[in-house]
Motif scaffolding. Structure first.
Motif, short mmCIF file in Angstrom:
data_model
loop_
_atom_site.label_atom_id
_atom_site.label_comp_id
_atom_site.label_asym_id
_atom_site.label_seq_id
_atom_site.Cartn_x
_atom_site.Cartn_y
_atom_site.Cartn_z
N PHE A 170 -48.02 50.70 66.41
CA PHE A 170 -49.03 49.67 66.67
C PHE A 170 -50.38 50.30 67.00
CE2 PHE A 170 -51.00 46.60 69.70
CZ PHE A 170 -51.26 45.61 68.77
N VAL A 174 -51.67 50.58 63.12
CA VAL A 174 -52.24 49.25 62.94
C VAL A 174 -53.64 49.18 63.52
CG1 VAL A 174 -51.91 46.80 63.38
CG2 VAL A 174 -49.94 48.25 62.95
N GLN A 175 -53.80 49.63 64.77
CA GLN A 175 -55.10 49.49 65.42
C GLN A 175 -56.08 50.56 64.95
OE1 GLN A 175 -56.07 47.13 67.69
NE2 GLN A 175 -54.15 46.04 67.35
N ASN B 59 -45.25 30.87 68.84
CA ASN B 59 -45.97 32.13 68.86
C ASN B 59 -47.23 32.08 69.72
OD1 ASN B 59 -44.24 33.65 67.23
ND2 ASN B 59 -45.05 32.64 65.41
N GLY B 61 -49.79 32.67 72.81
CA GLY B 61 -50.09 33.78 73.69
C GLY B 61 -49.84 33.37 75.13
N GLN B 72 -41.22 32.60 67.89
CA GLN B 72 -41.55 31.84 66.67
C GLN B 72 -40.99 30.42 66.70
OE1 GLN B 72 -39.20 34.09 66.89
NE2 GLN B 72 -37.53 33.77 65.45
N TYR B 258 -42.85 41.16 64.67
CA TYR B 258 -44.12 40.46 64.84
C TYR B 258 -45.13 41.29 65.64
CZ TYR B 258 -41.11 36.53 63.62
OH TYR B 258 -40.22 35.70 63.00
N SER B 260 -47.58 43.40 65.15
CA SER B 260 -49.02 43.46 64.94
C SER B 260 -49.70 42.14 65.27
CB SER B 260 -49.32 43.89 63.50
OG SER B 260 -48.58 43.10 62.61
N GLU B 261 -48.99 40.99 65.06
CA GLU B 261 -49.65 39.71 65.37
C GLU B 261 -49.47 39.31 66.83
OE1 GLU B 261 -47.63 37.94 61.56
OE2 GLU B 261 -47.19 39.85 62.51
N PHE B 262 -48.24 39.47 67.36
CA PHE B 262 -47.96 38.96 68.70
C PHE B 262 -47.38 40.08 69.56
CE2 PHE B 262 -46.58 35.80 65.45
CZ PHE B 262 -47.76 35.09 65.40
N PRO B 263 -48.22 41.04 69.95
CA PRO B 263 -47.69 42.23 70.63
C PRO B 263 -46.96 41.93 71.95
CG PRO B 263 -50.09 42.22 70.63
CD PRO B 263 -49.66 41.13 69.72
N ARG B 265 -44.65 39.99 72.53
CA ARG B 265 -43.21 39.80 72.35
C ARG B 265 -42.45 41.12 72.46
NH1 ARG B 265 -41.11 36.16 67.73
NH2 ARG B 265 -39.26 36.87 68.81
#
Lengths: 335, 302
Positions: A170, A174-175, B59, B61, B72, B258, B260-263, B265
């Motif tokens: 990550f 990714v970042q 999802n 925050g 999800q 998930y 990259s979108e919802f770190p 979790r």
């Protein structure tokens, strides 16, 4: 020493056979059916023929014997054929994977280099980081550096690779977009550019794997150094006017390395186990990923052979550790 | 015979004092106690059902309604982490009890009975030579369905994972215990007990076991961390608890997809696993120092 080595080597043969039997028996009670994934339209007669072809119809001891013969008699011949161009093993039955119908050893030989590259590099990197860390932490016991390294190694030891792996991906892939986040197995090193790419894609998995190695070995290094630093011969060496560098890096280090070297030898198979998880995280197509795939697909011959391969690695590492201990430490005499 | 608690009063106070000197150990013990209490009492304060979907906040925050965010299906992550913690900690404790129990049994049997020593130690060597993670995976794969069918999915998998971790991690305990039993059984007080006609069983329970308690306690502490990590690793590899059964490892591996979108979790279950293992390791370190009579009374590190 030679008799000890020989006796130790001979003892590991029955050990390996018993391990092979344990693995074989454990898998044999498998309720899963290797034919379970086939389409329903195949008639029972054809199904029975296919079972026969897979060698499922025969009694347990016959299958175990066949597997052992194929693994220890036919496969070495295949290897000899491959190296010297002879034809010893032509038309002899080999252990076949149920998934691909290709020889199991062929499948493993394709996956093994990936694992060896990543795992081997990670182990070497881990050791190279651990030794100076342990030496300096012991030399300055209870200093800020020592306490900090105790804390950092404790954290590194406590963080499981399935957490550090995704986190590192990550942050760095990714970042920051510094390294690729998937290990490309088909990548070939041909020129400088492809070499740098290979190095770049190895950085993250090696980092994740070496953290655990570093944490463990640096603790051993530190306590071994501490044991030796308080010995009388250190005071004698200092009293004789030797430089601090010679006292620590020659006298103490050489004596402290004895237990550490055996720990390094013993730890080598464990990192293969750790590679199972790391390969999953970085999608490396090595033997760990192969094992998971084979387990999920109920490919018994491949699972047998891979598990046995892991056992061989452990037995060899134990053997190596025992022998190294005897070779390095003149106080140990095997009768 | 005097009350053993009264006799050893000074000893336990010494051990406690040494333990309290070890700042890392006190920190670890405090943190571990906080996690256990939080996981046990948390659902009383935060009474959102861990499996109740909230489709309006999928999802999501971190917010006031869902402090840790949601997954999800809009299930509350805080509630899941609390519920998962109870399972992960019970797996850790149960597997530890099994592995320490087995290890102590084998170690004491090998140490006390000469005739059993050889076979039992060869068995230990054999188990130490087995590739444990691959075998664990194989065991779980093989027996999951059979056990689920006979005692129900969740109980079956819980039992399976606890037993699998237990039977693959008792060997170091057995070795340490055996070595300690061998040295204790030659001491004069064991001879005296035998001379006065004490039965073998009573010698073991009254004289040998209390004297080898410290390595057992340290192994037990570190065993919890080992079991929690192994359970999480199995879940991560897809061979642990099923998806609707939250454990920290399960939540983490579900969340990794998930990342990259919802770190968050990954963050919360990962943080809980790491904090638990870290606190237990620090505690074990401190206990080792506190229970070692050679170190007790010396200036404590850290």
């Amino acid at each position: 020493m030679l008799t000890f080595a020989l006796r130790r080597l001979l003892l590991s043969v029955p050990m390996l056979i018993v391990i092979a039997l344990v693995i074989f028996l454990l898998l044999d009670v498998a309720p899963g059916d290797p034919m379970g994934n086939l389409p329903q339209t195949i008639s029972p007669e054809v199904r029975a023929q296919m079972r026969e072809a897979l060698g499922l119809g025969e009694p347990l001891h016959v299958r175990f014997w066949k597997w052992m013969v194929q693994l220890f008699w036919v496969e070495p011949q295949v290897l000899i054929d491959h190296v010297f161009g002879t034809s010893l093993a032509v038309d002899k039955p080999r252990v076949l994977s149920w998934q691909s119908r290709a020889p199991v050893m062929f499948e493993i030989a394709q996956a093994l280099p990936q694992t060896l590259w990543v795992v081997g590099t990670a182990y070497v990197v881990g050791i190279l980081m651990a030794l100076p860390l342990g030496i300096f932490a012991a030399y300055r016991q209870y200093s800020v550096f020592d306490n900090a390294s105790t804390f950092v190694t404790m954290v590194g030891y406590s963080l499981p690779p399935f957490l550090t792996g995704p986190l590192i991906i990550f942050v760095f892939s990714v970042q920051l977009d510094l390294f690729p986040f998937i290990y490309e197995t088909s990548h070939r090193v041909t020129d400088w550019e492809s070499f740098t790419y290979q190095v770049k894609q190895m950085v993250l998995p090696v980092l994740v794997l070496s953290v655990q190695t570093t944490a463990q070995i640096s603790r051993y290094m530190r306590s071994a150094m501490l044991d030796n630093l308080s010995q009388d011969y250190v005071r004698t060496a200092r009293a004789k006017g030797m430089s601090e560098w010679v006292v620590v890096m020659v006298h103490v280090l050489r004596n402290s390395m004895i237990p550490v070297v055996t720990v390094i030898a013993l730890g080598a198979p464990a990192i293969f186990g750790g590679a199972i998880i790391t390969e999953q995280v970085f999608a490396i197509n090595g033997i760990g990923a192969q094992l998971i795939g084979a387990i999920k697909a109920n490919d018994l011959p491949l699972v047998h052979t891979l598990t046995f391969l892991f056992a061989v690695l452990i037995v060899l590492a134990n053997l190596l550790a025992d022998l190294l201990y005897g070779l390095l430490d003149p106080r140990i005499r095997y009768g | 015979m005097a009350d053993p608690l009264r006799v050893s009063h000074g000893l336990w106070r010494d051990i406690l004092r040494q333990f309290m000197h070890h700042k890392g150990a006190v920190f670890g013990a405090g943190l571990f106690a906080a996690i256990v209490i939080g996981v046990l009492a948390g659902p009383l304060l935060w009474d959102v059902a861990p499996d109740a979907p909230d489709f309006s906040a999928r999802n999501a925050g971190p917010s006031a309604a869902h402090p840790f965010g949601t997954d999800q299906l809009g299930r509350d992550l805080l509630a899941q982490v609390l519920a998962g913690g109870r399972i992960s900690l019970s797996v850790g404790l149960a597997a530890m009890v099994l592995s320490v129990g087995l290890g102590t049994l084998v170690g004491v049997a090998a140490g006390v009975f000469r005739r059993l020593d050889g076979p039992l130690m060869r068995l230990t060597d054999l188990f130490l030579s087995l590739p444990l993670l691959p075998l664990l995976l194989v065991i779980v794969m093989l027996f999951r369905e059979a056990l689920s069918a006979s005692v129900g999915t969740n109980t079956g998998i819980f039992l399976l994972i606890v037993i699998a971790i237990g039977v693959t991690s008792w060997m170091p305990v057995a070795r340490i215990v055996r070595a300690d039993v061998l040295s204790v059984r030659e001491r004069e007080f064991v001879l005296a007990a035998r001379a006065s006609g004490t039965t073998q069983m009573r010698i073991i329970t009254r004289h040998i076991l209390p004297n080898i308690l410290s390595p057992i306690v340290v192994s037990a502490t570190l065993g919890i961390a080992n079991a929690i990590i192994t359970e999480s690793a199995l879940s991560f590899l897809g061979l642990g608890f099923p998806s609707d059964f939250p454990t920290w490892g399960r939540l983490l591996s579900d969340g990794v997809v998930y990342l990259s979108e919802f770190p968050w979790r990954v963050f919360w279950p990962g943080l809980m696993i790491s904090l638990t293992v870290l606190s237990v390791n620090f505690m074990g370190d401190g206990l080792r120092d506190a229970l070692d009579p050679r170190l007790r009374g010396r200036a404590a590190p850290l």
